[in-house]
Motif scaffolding. Sequence first.
Motif, mmCIF file in Angstrom:
data_model
loop_
_atom_site.group_PDB
_atom_site.id
_atom_site.type_symbol
_atom_site.label_atom_id
_atom_site.label_comp_id
_atom_site.label_asym_id
_atom_site.label_seq_id
_atom_site.Cartn_x
_atom_site.Cartn_y
_atom_site.Cartn_z
ATOM 1 N N ILE A 483 1.010 -1.225 -0.171
ATOM 2 C CA ILE A 483 -0.043 -0.144 0.007
ATOM 3 C C ILE A 483 0.496 1.071 0.191
ATOM 4 O O ILE A 483 0.917 2.100 -0.786
ATOM 5 C CB ILE A 483 -0.877 0.020 1.135
ATOM 6 N N LEU A 484 2.163 1.271 0.546
ATOM 7 C CA LEU A 484 2.590 2.542 1.102
ATOM 8 C C LEU A 484 3.729 3.374 -0.490
ATOM 9 O O LEU A 484 3.657 1.799 -0.728
ATOM 10 C CB LEU A 484 3.594 2.029 2.117
ATOM 11 N N GLY A 485 3.827 3.917 -0.479
ATOM 12 C CA GLY A 485 3.855 3.990 -1.782
ATOM 13 C C GLY A 485 3.035 4.031 -3.284
ATOM 14 O O GLY A 485 3.704 4.079 -4.915
ATOM 15 N N GLY A 486 2.651 3.404 -3.102
ATOM 16 C CA GLY A 486 1.305 3.194 -4.437
ATOM 17 C C GLY A 486 0.456 2.241 -4.202
ATOM 18 O O GLY A 486 1.806 0.957 -4.075
ATOM 19 N N VAL A 487 -0.446 1.081 -4.590
ATOM 20 C CA VAL A 487 -1.302 0.830 -3.898
ATOM 21 C C VAL A 487 -0.552 -0.812 -5.617
ATOM 22 O O VAL A 487 -0.475 -0.283 -6.404
ATOM 23 C CB VAL A 487 -2.759 0.500 -4.034
ATOM 24 N N GLU A 488 -0.706 -1.941 -5.477
ATOM 25 C CA GLU A 488 -0.164 -3.465 -5.717
ATOM 26 C C GLU A 488 -0.816 -2.713 -7.636
ATOM 27 O O GLU A 488 0.204 -1.853 -8.419
ATOM 28 C CB GLU A 488 -0.531 -4.377 -5.756
ATOM 29 N N ASP A 489 -2.255 -2.267 -7.254
ATOM 30 C CA ASP A 489 -3.339 -2.589 -8.695
ATOM 31 C C ASP A 489 -2.481 -1.207 -9.619
ATOM 32 O O ASP A 489 -2.610 -1.347 -10.426
ATOM 33 C CB ASP A 489 -4.443 -3.041 -8.680
ATOM 34 N N VAL A 490 -2.294 -0.052 -8.991
ATOM 35 C CA VAL A 490 -1.878 1.355 -9.970
ATOM 36 C C VAL A 490 -0.888 0.914 -10.267
ATOM 37 O O VAL A 490 -0.402 0.877 -11.101
ATOM 38 C CB VAL A 490 -2.575 2.423 -8.402
ATOM 39 N N LEU A 491 0.099 0.434 -9.733
ATOM 40 C CA LEU A 491 1.895 -0.083 -9.908
ATOM 41 C C LEU A 491 1.897 -0.509 -11.483
ATOM 42 O O LEU A 491 2.298 -0.330 -11.736
ATOM 43 C CB LEU A 491 2.733 -0.058 -8.816
ATOM 44 N N GLY A 492 0.671 -1.630 -10.979
ATOM 45 C CA GLY A 492 1.222 -2.850 -12.155
ATOM 46 C C GLY A 492 0.437 -2.441 -13.364
ATOM 47 O O GLY A 492 0.878 -2.105 -13.871
ATOM 48 N N ASP A 493 -0.054 -1.482 -13.877
ATOM 49 C CA ASP A 493 -1.286 -0.626 -14.258
ATOM 50 C C ASP A 493 -0.169 0.695 -14.894
ATOM 51 O O ASP A 493 0.245 1.028 -16.148
ATOM 52 C CB ASP A 493 -2.349 0.218 -13.973
ATOM 53 N N LEU A 494 0.132 1.435 -14.287
ATOM 54 C CA LEU A 494 1.780 2.184 -14.116
ATOM 55 C C LEU A 494 2.898 1.482 -15.413
ATOM 56 O O LEU A 494 2.969 2.246 -16.468
ATOM 57 C CB LEU A 494 1.927 3.183 -13.144
#
Length: 509
Positions: A483-494
């Motif tokens: 969660i910290l620094g950006g949640v997993e799904d958002v980071l995967g999409d990024l």
Amino acid sequence: MAQSSKSLKELTFDEVAQWIVVDSKVYDVSKFANLHPGGAGVLYDNSVAGQDATKVFFGLHRQEVLYRPQYARLQIGTIHGEKETIKPLAAGEVSQVPYAEATWLSPGYSSPYYTDNHRQFHKAIRTFFMEVVQPESARCEDSGKKISQEVVDKLGEINFLAMRLGPGKHLKGRKLMNGVVKAEEFDYFHELIINTELARFGARSFIDGILNGGVIGLPPILNFGTPEQQAKFVPDILLGKKYISLAITEPFAGSDVSGIQTTAVRDGDYWIVTGTKKWITNGSFSDYFTTLCKTDAGFIVLVIERTDEVSTTPVKTSYSATAGTALVIFDKARVPVANTLGAVGKGMTVILSNFNHERWMITGQSLGSQRMIVEECLNQRMAFGKPLTAQAVIRSKLAAMISRVEAAQNWVENITHQMNNMSYAEQADKLAGPIALLKQFVSRTSRETAEDATQVFGGRGITATGMGKFVENYHRTSPYDAILGGVEDVLGDLGVRQAIRKMPPNVRL
């Protein structure tokens, strides 16, 4: 510590029928028996009293119990002709448990990334952590108290926070780790060593409590601040005399950074800031807040000092309060325009450039925690009359854990090597996507390992003390890395969007 062997009697097993023997040491537990958590009957069982209870003891207790002053003083002698065989790691020592350490630390293995200086630095930092920081970690994790100023001052002496910000101009002229590494030679692998070593404490909230606010709140000042701003804020923060947090997340804006509602309105030489930030690491005890706000001209980043118009309230989460997680309220706080970082309207650039290093840092810490759990599981108990590792289902779980942690280690080291060979601007351009995908991978595998480890430990894995305390802490807190620094799904999409954006048009089918 236990008494000196010179002052202890040598005894025979016949003489110790009313006592217990653990790893050649004789303990008189007669006055302690009624206080024993498992009851006095356990101590006077025929398989324990007057016998070598080493296997029984280590099946129920962690080794550290023997070295606690209240228990060490119970030792009254040693067994004639017997020697202690189970010893704790000495300060700076490398574990001999397979896969407990990264390959480069294992005897007989080599690495293209690490030099002799990295090895010297590793030994020095592990020694310092074991002697100075680990006892503080245990105290704070249990009590929820902020790290003591005494320990912070010692961290300042070795330039701990400065090193955690990576290589750069801020290290110039500083004596790092008592001179073990020169400022101009310090690289991201040195910093990776620090991040992974911190995780060996098995105390996730303390990792955030040990000045993590500075790790993520200070870089915008270093990278976008004027010389005057840097002179005002940086020295005291690096020495631990002042504390800083990164204040971005809000109750209605987490990974969606652009959705923040905190406003800054210009009033002459001041900004009037109104809004609320939430889940701010170290916020409870911070003196400064590196804060993202929105204005009529776009986003800005301000360094906001704690005043009567700035209040903080602890946020109770599933890990210890020692991290200082807080709700931060700006009630028409007057902030000097001189505290603006970068240009008005360019605040999102300031913040987004900060994420790569934060996510990479979290990944290194998550990796270190995961490897520590692998060691815990390999070094486990008896079940059905055999070592737990004699069970095929347990070996299968261990194989999965080892595979995950070794894959993560190699990916982290590859990214770290790229960071060492890129400028800050190149990292922002080329590594944002790979680091996002890396963090998603490591945080997901960490939760898989947490589940497997809990099954290996059974009831102990959900008990906050004793044999399974590190597994319980890990299982409860490993989601923080997701969660910290950006949640997993958002980071995967990024990561995927960046890959698609960089796809050359002439390679499409």
